[in-house]
Every structure is written in structure tokens, then in C-alpha cells.
Design a protein around this motif. Structure first.
Motif, PDB file in Angstrom:
ATOM      1  N   ALA A   1       0.876  -1.183   0.000  1.00  0.00           N
ATOM      2  CA  ALA A   1       0.000   0.000   0.000  1.00  0.00           C
ATOM      3  C   ALA A   1       0.907   1.225   0.000  1.00  0.00           C
ATOM      4  CB  ALA A   1      -0.905  -0.009   1.219  1.00  0.00           C
ATOM      5  N   SER A   2       1.772   1.280  -0.986  1.00  0.00           N
ATOM      6  CA  SER A   2       2.864   2.236  -1.010  1.00  0.00           C
ATOM      7  C   SER A   2       2.408   3.686  -1.141  1.00  0.00           C
ATOM      8  CB  SER A   2       3.808   1.917  -2.166  1.00  0.00           C
ATOM      9  OG  SER A   2       4.906   2.799  -2.140  1.00  0.00           O
ATOM     10  N   GLU A   3       3.166   4.549  -0.452  1.00  0.00           N
ATOM     11  CA  GLU A   3       2.982   5.995  -0.582  1.00  0.00           C
ATOM     12  C   GLU A   3       4.156   6.632  -1.322  1.00  0.00           C
ATOM     13  OE1 GLU A   3       1.954   7.745   3.176  1.00  0.00           O
ATOM     14  OE2 GLU A   3       0.448   6.212   3.572  1.00  0.00           O
ATOM     15  N   LEU A   4       5.015   5.786  -1.925  1.00  0.00           N
ATOM     16  CA  LEU A   4       6.116   6.320  -2.726  1.00  0.00           C
ATOM     17  C   LEU A   4       5.547   6.995  -3.966  1.00  0.00           C
ATOM     18  CD1 LEU A   4       8.646   3.337  -2.564  1.00  0.00           C
ATOM     19  CD2 LEU A   4       8.708   5.462  -1.253  1.00  0.00           C
ATOM     20  N   GLN A   5       6.244   8.000  -4.448  1.00  0.00           N
ATOM     21  CA  GLN A   5       5.781   8.751  -5.617  1.00  0.00           C
ATOM     22  C   GLN A   5       5.728   7.826  -6.833  1.00  0.00           C
ATOM     23  OE1 GLN A   5       8.114  12.204  -6.529  1.00  0.00           O
ATOM     24  NE2 GLN A   5       7.032  12.583  -8.429  1.00  0.00           N
ATOM     25  N   PRO A   6       4.576   7.715  -7.471  1.00  0.00           N
ATOM     26  CA  PRO A   6       4.456   6.854  -8.657  1.00  0.00           C
ATOM     27  C   PRO A   6       5.377   7.315  -9.783  1.00  0.00           C
ATOM     28  CG  PRO A   6       2.288   7.468  -7.833  1.00  0.00           C
ATOM     29  CD  PRO A   6       3.293   8.301  -7.095  1.00  0.00           C
ATOM     30  N   GLY A   7       6.011   6.349 -10.434  1.00  0.00           N
ATOM     31  CA  GLY A   7       6.853   6.626 -11.590  1.00  0.00           C
ATOM     32  C   GLY A   7       8.124   7.393 -11.311  1.00  0.00           C
ATOM     33  N   ALA A   8       8.568   7.424 -10.061  1.00  0.00           N
ATOM     34  CA  ALA A   8       9.701   8.279  -9.689  1.00  0.00           C
ATOM     35  C   ALA A   8      11.061   7.589  -9.712  1.00  0.00           C
ATOM     36  CB  ALA A   8       9.466   8.856  -8.293  1.00  0.00           C
ATOM     37  N   TYR A   9      11.113   6.280  -9.912  1.00  0.00           N
ATOM     38  CA  TYR A   9      12.372   5.566  -9.711  1.00  0.00           C
ATOM     39  C   TYR A   9      12.852   4.889 -10.994  1.00  0.00           C
ATOM     40  CZ  TYR A   9      11.040   6.670  -5.037  1.00  0.00           C
ATOM     41  OH  TYR A   9      10.673   7.379  -3.928  1.00  0.00           O
ATOM     42  N   GLN A  10      14.088   5.199 -11.371  1.00  0.00           N
ATOM     43  CA  GLN A  10      14.702   4.610 -12.559  1.00  0.00           C
ATOM     44  C   GLN A  10      15.158   3.172 -12.318  1.00  0.00           C
ATOM     45  OE1 GLN A  10      15.056   5.827 -15.695  1.00  0.00           O
ATOM     46  NE2 GLN A  10      13.717   7.445 -14.985  1.00  0.00           N
ATOM     47  N   LEU A  11      15.493   2.870 -11.082  1.00  0.00           N
ATOM     48  CA  LEU A  11      15.942   1.531 -10.732  1.00  0.00           C
ATOM     49  C   LEU A  11      15.259   1.118  -9.435  1.00  0.00           C
ATOM     50  CD1 LEU A  11      17.808  -0.960 -11.054  1.00  0.00           C
ATOM     51  CD2 LEU A  11      19.519   0.308  -9.723  1.00  0.00           C
ATOM     52  N   VAL A  12      14.607  -0.018  -9.478  1.00  0.00           N
ATOM     53  CA  VAL A  12      14.005  -0.601  -8.281  1.00  0.00           C
ATOM     54  C   VAL A  12      14.695  -1.938  -8.058  1.00  0.00           C
ATOM     55  CG1 VAL A  12      11.911  -1.566  -7.261  1.00  0.00           C
ATOM     56  CG2 VAL A  12      11.786   0.557  -8.586  1.00  0.00           C
ATOM     57  N   LEU A  13      15.298  -2.102  -6.904  1.00  0.00           N
ATOM     58  CA  LEU A  13      16.001  -3.329  -6.546  1.00  0.00           C
ATOM     59  C   LEU A  13      15.189  -4.047  -5.480  1.00  0.00           C
ATOM     60  CD1 LEU A  13      18.545  -5.065  -6.850  1.00  0.00           C
ATOM     61  CD2 LEU A  13      19.611  -3.629  -5.114  1.00  0.00           C
ATOM     62  N   CYS A  14      14.715  -5.214  -5.810  1.00  0.00           N
ATOM     63  CA  CYS A  14      13.883  -6.000  -4.892  1.00  0.00           C
ATOM     64  C   CYS A  14      14.423  -7.420  -4.865  1.00  0.00           C
ATOM     65  CB  CYS A  14      12.427  -5.962  -5.367  1.00  0.00           C
ATOM     66  SG  CYS A  14      11.311  -6.887  -4.291  1.00  0.00           S
ATOM     67  N   THR A  15      15.417  -7.644  -4.022  1.00  0.00           N
ATOM     68  CA  THR A  15      16.039  -8.963  -3.963  1.00  0.00           C
ATOM     69  C   THR A  15      15.724  -9.625  -2.634  1.00  0.00           C
ATOM     70  OG1 THR A  15      18.120  -8.052  -3.141  1.00  0.00           O
ATOM     71  CG2 THR A  15      17.905  -8.284  -5.523  1.00  0.00           C
ATOM     72  N   GLU A  16      15.225 -10.840  -2.752  1.00  0.00           N
ATOM     73  CA  GLU A  16      14.915 -11.666  -1.579  1.00  0.00           C
ATOM     74  C   GLU A  16      13.953 -10.937  -0.644  1.00  0.00           C
ATOM     75  OE1 GLU A  16      16.309 -14.800  -2.093  1.00  0.00           O
ATOM     76  OE2 GLU A  16      16.963 -13.719  -3.864  1.00  0.00           O
ATOM     77  N   VAL A  17      12.859 -10.412  -1.199  1.00  0.00           N
ATOM     78  CA  VAL A  17      11.873  -9.665  -0.432  1.00  0.00           C
ATOM     79  C   VAL A  17      10.485 -10.291  -0.514  1.00  0.00           C
ATOM     80  CG1 VAL A  17      10.646  -7.451  -0.246  1.00  0.00           C
ATOM     81  CG2 VAL A  17      13.112  -7.470  -0.653  1.00  0.00           C
ATOM     82  N   ILE A  18      10.000 -10.560  -1.721  1.00  0.00           N
ATOM     83  CA  ILE A  18       8.582 -10.927  -1.854  1.00  0.00           C
ATOM     84  C   ILE A  18       8.232 -12.246  -1.185  1.00  0.00           C
ATOM     85  CG2 ILE A  18       8.217  -9.497  -3.885  1.00  0.00           C
ATOM     86  CD1 ILE A  18       8.207 -12.063  -5.537  1.00  0.00           C
ATOM     87  N   GLU A  19       9.207 -13.102  -0.945  1.00  0.00           N
ATOM     88  CA  GLU A  19       8.918 -14.348  -0.230  1.00  0.00           C
ATOM     89  C   GLU A  19       8.562 -14.096   1.238  1.00  0.00           C
ATOM     90  OE1 GLU A  19      13.427 -13.846  -0.204  1.00  0.00           O
ATOM     91  OE2 GLU A  19      11.806 -13.567  -1.655  1.00  0.00           O
ATOM     92  N   HIS A  20       8.815 -12.888   1.713  1.00  0.00           N
ATOM     93  CA  HIS A  20       8.494 -12.509   3.092  1.00  0.00           C
ATOM     94  C   HIS A  20       7.177 -11.744   3.196  1.00  0.00           C
ATOM     95  CE1 HIS A  20      12.526 -13.676   4.406  1.00  0.00           C
ATOM     96  NE2 HIS A  20      12.960 -13.099   3.294  1.00  0.00           N
ATOM     97  N   ILE A  21       6.508 -11.523   2.063  1.00  0.00           N
ATOM     98  CA  ILE A  21       5.278 -10.737   2.027  1.00  0.00           C
ATOM     99  C   ILE A  21       4.119 -11.638   1.624  1.00  0.00           C
ATOM    100  CG2 ILE A  21       4.109  -8.776   0.950  1.00  0.00           C
ATOM    101  CD1 ILE A  21       6.909  -7.597   0.370  1.00  0.00           C
ATOM    102  N   ALA A  22       3.104 -11.714   2.463  1.00  0.00           N
ATOM    103  CA  ALA A  22       1.962 -12.587   2.174  1.00  0.00           C
ATOM    104  C   ALA A  22       1.267 -12.190   0.872  1.00  0.00           C
ATOM    105  CB  ALA A  22       0.976 -12.565   3.334  1.00  0.00           C
ATOM    106  N   ASP A  23       1.118 -10.907   0.637  1.00  0.00           N
ATOM    107  CA  ASP A  23       0.399 -10.424  -0.541  1.00  0.00           C
ATOM    108  C   ASP A  23       1.392  -9.946  -1.600  1.00  0.00           C
ATOM    109  OD1 ASP A  23      -1.394  -9.446  -2.393  1.00  0.00           O
ATOM    110  OD2 ASP A  23      -2.242  -7.916  -1.058  1.00  0.00           O
ATOM    111  N   SER A  24       2.038 -10.887  -2.271  1.00  0.00           N
ATOM    112  CA  SER A  24       3.041 -10.518  -3.268  1.00  0.00           C
ATOM    113  C   SER A  24       2.415  -9.821  -4.470  1.00  0.00           C
ATOM    114  CB  SER A  24       3.839 -11.738  -3.714  1.00  0.00           C
ATOM    115  OG  SER A  24       2.991 -12.777  -4.154  1.00  0.00           O
TER     116      SER A  24
END
Length: 188
Positions: A32-55
Motif C-alpha cells: 500500500a505504497s505511498e512512494l511517488q508513482p513513476g519516480a524511480y529509474q531503478l528498483v532493486l527488490c532482492t529476496e523480499v517478496i517471499e516474506h510478504i503474504a500479498d506478493s
């Protein structure tokens, strides 16, 4: 920008930010992110979603944060890899004592509550509006060979990994890795 919901990780990021001028640390729940939409050129998501129930929501939040020409790098363990299956067995009553004896250190649960198969992850990536640019699988682990085999065991596991990569048995490799962009799916 380093974002997380867990205080322990935010504290570590703040320590790092003290040495890196441009690193900003924020508390954010990517589902339920409040980060600015479309603001990031690089998103690094390593070894994260396995810890989130709602991937599904997490991937949608990451896709929203990604700039239209940005790149996301994602990695997550494969659901049925020998390492993940061994981790489940390792915490069974009676087995955990043996595991602690072998490793000779505290053994803590991985917190992997949402392991995905390649097919499940690809479906969720597509639903989030992410297109796969590149994919790679890596890491072959067999507990006794890895722990007790020394250098010959390491070479054997590396040889097995080279044979499994790209084969129908690639689901045995531990980690699935992706380079992603926003947009419609392409045929690889």
C-alpha cells in the motif's frame, strides 16, 4: 531511497545513510505504497517478496514506483528448490537439534511465507504490468554435500547447477532472478 516496513532493516539503512549523502530512508509498506508513482529509474527488490503474504500487491506497488523507462531487478527463491525443502525439514522437531549441531550456530526460521513457482511469479509479474527483459536461475544446494563435501562437493554442486540451468529441471535451482520493465509482456 531505501524503503522497508521493518524497524531492524530501517535502522541498518539509516546507519548506511549516515555514510552516503544521497541515501534517503523511509518507512513504506510496498503493498500500500505511498512512494511517488513513476519516480524511480531503478528498483532493486532482492529476496523480499517471499516474506510478504500479498506478493500481488507488492509487485503492483513496485511497478507503480518504477519510471516508465525504468528497470526493476527482482530475485526470489523457487518454491520447490532443494534448499527451500531442506529448510522446511530442518525445523521439524528433533531435526532442528541435528541442524544446530552441524552448523554449530543459532538457526533461525527464514520467514519465507510466500514462496512462488516460476509460473506463479510470471503470472503475478504480468498482472502487475511488468515485462520480463531477462531471466536467470542460480544456486544449487544439497545440504550434506554443501556442508560436508568441502571443495569437491562445491565443484559437484557447481557442475550440477550448470547442467540444470536452462533445462526442464531448472526449478531445482534455488533462486529465480529477473530484469523487468513496465509494459506489455514480450516473448522471450
Amino acid at each position: 531511497m531505501a524503503a522497508d516496513i521493518e524497524d531492524a532493516y530501517l535502522d541498518q539503512a539509516r546507519e548506511l545513510a549516515a555514510t552516503i549523502d544521497k541515501l534517503e530512508v523511509v518507512r513504506d509498506d510496498i503493498t500500500a505504497s505511498e512512494l511517488q508513482p513513476g519516480a524511480y529509474q531503478l528498483v532493486l527488490c532482492t529476496e523480499v517478496i517471499e516474506h510478504i503474504a500479498d506478493s500481488r500487491s507488492a509487485l503492483a506497488g513496485l511497478a507503480r514506483a518504477l519510471a516508465s523507462d525504468g528497470v526493476m531487478v527482482l530475485s526470489t527463491p523457487q518454491k520447490f528448490s532443494p534448499l527451500e525443502l531442506a529448510a522446511k525439514v530442518a525445523f521439524l522437531p528433533g531435526v532442528i537439534q541435528l541442524v544446530k549441531w552441524v552448523y554449530r550456530e543459532p538457526i533461525i526460521p527464514t520467514g519465507h511465507i510466500n514462496l512462488l513457482t516460476e509460473g506463479q511469479l510470471r503470472q503475478q509479474l504480468e498482472q502487475a504490468g511488468l515485462r520480463i527483459e531477462e531471466t536467470f536461475k542460480t544456486g544449487f544446494y544439497l545440504p550434506l554435500i554443501a556442508e560436508l563435501g568441502g571443495e569437491p562437493g562445491k565443484r559437484l554442486l557447481q557442475w550440477c547447477e550448470s547442467k540444470l540451468r536452462g533445462s526442464r529441471l531448472s526449478w531445482l535451482l534455488w533462486t529465480q532472478c529477473y530484469v523487468l520493465r513496465r509494459g506489455a509482456s514480450s516473448n522471450e
